[in-house]
Design an enzyme around this catalytic site. Sequence first.
Site, PDB file in Angstrom:
ATOM      1  N   ASP A   1       0.838  -1.204   0.000  1.00 36.24           N
ATOM      2  CA  ASP A   1       0.000   0.000   0.000  1.00 36.24           C
ATOM      3  C   ASP A   1       0.874   1.257   0.000  1.00 36.24           C
ATOM      4  O   ASP A   1       0.614   2.211  -0.735  1.00 36.24           O
ATOM      5  CB  ASP A   1      -0.907  -0.023   1.235  1.00 36.24           C
ATOM      6  CG  ASP A   1      -1.721   1.254   1.384  1.00 36.24           C
ATOM      7  OD1 ASP A   1      -2.589   1.516   0.555  1.00 36.24           O
ATOM      8  OD2 ASP A   1      -1.460   2.002   2.346  1.00 36.24           O
TER       9      ASP A   1
ATOM     10  N   GLU B   1      -2.010  -5.282  -3.575  1.00 31.33           N
ATOM     11  CA  GLU B   1      -1.087  -4.574  -2.687  1.00 31.33           C
ATOM     12  C   GLU B   1      -0.021  -5.525  -2.154  1.00 31.33           C
ATOM     13  O   GLU B   1       1.160  -5.163  -2.049  1.00 31.33           O
ATOM     14  CB  GLU B   1      -1.854  -3.934  -1.533  1.00 31.33           C
ATOM     15  CG  GLU B   1      -2.752  -2.786  -1.962  1.00 31.33           C
ATOM     16  CD  GLU B   1      -3.490  -2.149  -0.815  1.00 31.33           C
ATOM     17  OE1 GLU B   1      -3.895  -0.978  -0.949  1.00 31.33           O
ATOM     18  OE2 GLU B   1      -3.670  -2.808   0.228  1.00 31.33           O
TER      19      GLU B   1
END
Length: 230
Positions: free
Chosen positions: A50, A123
Amino acid sequence: MSNLVKLEAIIEINFKNKNLFQQALTHRSYLNEHPEFKSGHNERLEFLGDAVLEIVVTEHLFVNFPDTPEGDLTNWRASLVNAKMLYHVASQLGVENYLLLSKGEAKDKNTKARQYILANSIEAIIGAIYLDQGMEVAKGFIIKNIVSQLDEILKNQTYLDPKSRFQELAQEKEGVTPVYKTIKEEGPDHEKLFTVGLYLEDILIAEGDGLSKQEAQVKAAEAGLKKKSW
């Protein structure tokens, strides 16, 4: 593990540490049924990925759009890194075919929870690429698979913040400021799903689900815009 070679070919990355790649594709639920599994689940890799995704997209927008105001860049970035976009990318790459899930999760297809699992897996893959191959390779993956969606986002103006749009139109057309209320919360703490209602005065206009209240509010606003044909 040999099955991962197919996904490596799709994303055009040959991992040095195959266990790291396997971990990126392992959901926590799988370990509940297979405690002997050594690779671990992918939540820490999601956390790392992320951050890598955020900085790569931010840098790309900053460098390539020097005359664009900060507010617009923020909206463009949000459209590129949100769960909806990451789910779209996961679907394009066929990531679902390589995820390790519990039997219950594996059966639970075509649900919002599955969409979030797939979004999170992107992610995690980014985090694994970063650790295994470094920033430049991770950046290449992000530019090719995620930033490449920007032209379509700008063309369709999907970067506009739904909550702001709904509030402006509600005040303009009906003289009312919208209110968001949490209707329910369900699921374990690490994967809680929120349902939020969008109200005009006391009338429920639409609902939205998300892994955070903010995300659920955005989804409710999007549904409200469609419901009102605004």
